[in-house]
Design a protein around this motif. Structure first.
Motif, PDB file in Angstrom:
ATOM      1  N   GLU A  25     -27.805 -47.098  24.257  1.00  0.00           N
ATOM      2  CA  GLU A  25     -28.669 -48.154  23.731  1.00  0.00           C
ATOM      3  C   GLU A  25     -29.629 -47.604  22.675  1.00  0.00           C
ATOM      4  O   GLU A  25     -29.811 -48.208  21.612  1.00  0.00           O
ATOM      5  CB  GLU A  25     -29.445 -48.795  24.885  1.00  0.00           C
ATOM      6  CG  GLU A  25     -30.290 -49.966  24.465  1.00  0.00           C
ATOM      7  CD  GLU A  25     -31.000 -50.616  25.642  1.00  0.00           C
ATOM      8  OE1 GLU A  25     -32.057 -51.227  25.402  1.00  0.00           O
ATOM      9  OE2 GLU A  25     -30.515 -50.507  26.786  1.00  0.00           O
ATOM     10  N   GLN A  26     -30.231 -46.466  22.958  1.00  0.00           N
ATOM     11  CA  GLN A  26     -31.172 -45.868  22.009  1.00  0.00           C
ATOM     12  C   GLN A  26     -30.468 -45.433  20.718  1.00  0.00           C
ATOM     13  O   GLN A  26     -31.015 -45.593  19.627  1.00  0.00           O
ATOM     14  CB  GLN A  26     -31.903 -44.685  22.655  1.00  0.00           C
ATOM     15  CG  GLN A  26     -32.891 -45.098  23.713  1.00  0.00           C
ATOM     16  CD  GLN A  26     -33.902 -46.113  23.198  1.00  0.00           C
ATOM     17  OE1 GLN A  26     -34.503 -45.957  22.138  1.00  0.00           O
ATOM     18  NE2 GLN A  26     -34.073 -47.189  23.959  1.00  0.00           N
ATOM     19  N   LYS A  29     -29.816 -48.608  18.678  1.00  0.00           N
ATOM     20  CA  LYS A  29     -31.078 -49.131  18.136  1.00  0.00           C
ATOM     21  C   LYS A  29     -31.589 -48.268  16.981  1.00  0.00           C
ATOM     22  O   LYS A  29     -32.116 -48.777  16.000  1.00  0.00           O
ATOM     23  CB  LYS A  29     -32.141 -49.203  19.232  1.00  0.00           C
ATOM     24  CG  LYS A  29     -31.968 -50.372  20.153  1.00  0.00           C
ATOM     25  CD  LYS A  29     -33.086 -50.406  21.186  1.00  0.00           C
ATOM     26  CE  LYS A  29     -32.926 -51.587  22.110  1.00  0.00           C
ATOM     27  NZ  LYS A  29     -33.977 -51.637  23.131  1.00  0.00           N
ATOM     28  N   ARG A  30     -31.444 -46.958  17.125  1.00  0.00           N
ATOM     29  CA  ARG A  30     -31.963 -46.017  16.117  1.00  0.00           C
ATOM     30  C   ARG A  30     -31.184 -46.097  14.799  1.00  0.00           C
ATOM     31  O   ARG A  30     -31.748 -45.886  13.729  1.00  0.00           O
ATOM     32  CB  ARG A  30     -31.916 -44.596  16.686  1.00  0.00           C
ATOM     33  CG  ARG A  30     -32.541 -43.545  15.802  1.00  0.00           C
ATOM     34  CD  ARG A  30     -32.688 -42.179  16.480  1.00  0.00           C
ATOM     35  NE  ARG A  30     -31.550 -41.720  17.237  1.00  0.00           N
ATOM     36  CZ  ARG A  30     -31.492 -41.667  18.584  1.00  0.00           C
ATOM     37  NH1 ARG A  30     -32.500 -42.068  19.322  1.00  0.00           N
ATOM     38  NH2 ARG A  30     -30.413 -41.216  19.186  1.00  0.00           N
ATOM     39  N   ARG A  32     -29.050 -48.754  13.660  1.00  0.00           N
ATOM     40  CA  ARG A  32     -28.683 -50.060  13.118  1.00  0.00           C
ATOM     41  C   ARG A  32     -29.875 -50.689  12.438  1.00  0.00           C
ATOM     42  O   ARG A  32     -30.998 -50.244  12.659  1.00  0.00           O
ATOM     43  CB  ARG A  32     -28.119 -50.970  14.202  1.00  0.00           C
ATOM     44  CG  ARG A  32     -29.156 -51.540  15.140  1.00  0.00           C
ATOM     45  CD  ARG A  32     -28.526 -52.547  16.066  1.00  0.00           C
ATOM     46  NE  ARG A  32     -29.555 -53.029  16.962  1.00  0.00           N
ATOM     47  CZ  ARG A  32     -29.337 -53.548  18.126  1.00  0.00           C
ATOM     48  NH1 ARG A  32     -28.114 -53.662  18.571  1.00  0.00           N
ATOM     49  NH2 ARG A  32     -30.323 -53.964  18.870  1.00  0.00           N
ATOM     50  N   ASN A  79     -30.455 -56.978  15.504  1.00  0.00           N
ATOM     51  CA  ASN A  79     -31.359 -56.734  16.637  1.00  0.00           C
ATOM     52  C   ASN A  79     -30.616 -56.286  17.849  1.00  0.00           C
ATOM     53  O   ASN A  79     -29.553 -56.401  18.137  1.00  0.00           O
ATOM     54  CB  ASN A  79     -32.200 -57.952  16.974  1.00  0.00           C
ATOM     55  CG  ASN A  79     -31.349 -59.206  17.172  1.00  0.00           C
ATOM     56  OD1 ASN A  79     -30.148 -59.145  17.355  1.00  0.00           O
ATOM     57  ND2 ASN A  79     -32.010 -60.327  17.125  1.00  0.00           N
TER      58      ASN A  79
END
Length: 79
Positions: A25-26, A29-30, A32, A79
């Motif tokens: 997940e991280q 997120k980092r 995109r 998001n």
């Protein structure tokens, strides 16, 4: 012959990245969102070997292709 079943965490292991849920997940997120016109394998977060693996998985419709497609969608989302 049946294709092997791979999980999203297996893809991250194959790429040499941490494969627990939080790390995945991280990572996403980092890195995109990728620009719409950027292929997943062209993202700057990959080393040469990782990029080649991602390209080949799609080009050869390999066992990993479905998971690479899933990662591609995730990396292009805002998001």
């Amino acid at each position: 012959m049946e294709k092997p079943v791979h999980f999203f965490s297996d893809l991250f292991e194959q790429l040499g990245l941490p494969s627990d849920s939080d790390s995945i997940e991280q990572f996403i997120k980092r890195h995109r969102p990728l620009p719409e016109d950027m292929a997943l394998a062209e993202a700057p977060c990959w080393n040469e070997g990782q990029a080649e693996f991602l390209r080949e998985a799609i080009e050869e419709d390999a066992d990993w292709a479905e998971l690479v497609d899933h990662l591609d969608v995730a990396m292009h989302q805002d998001n």
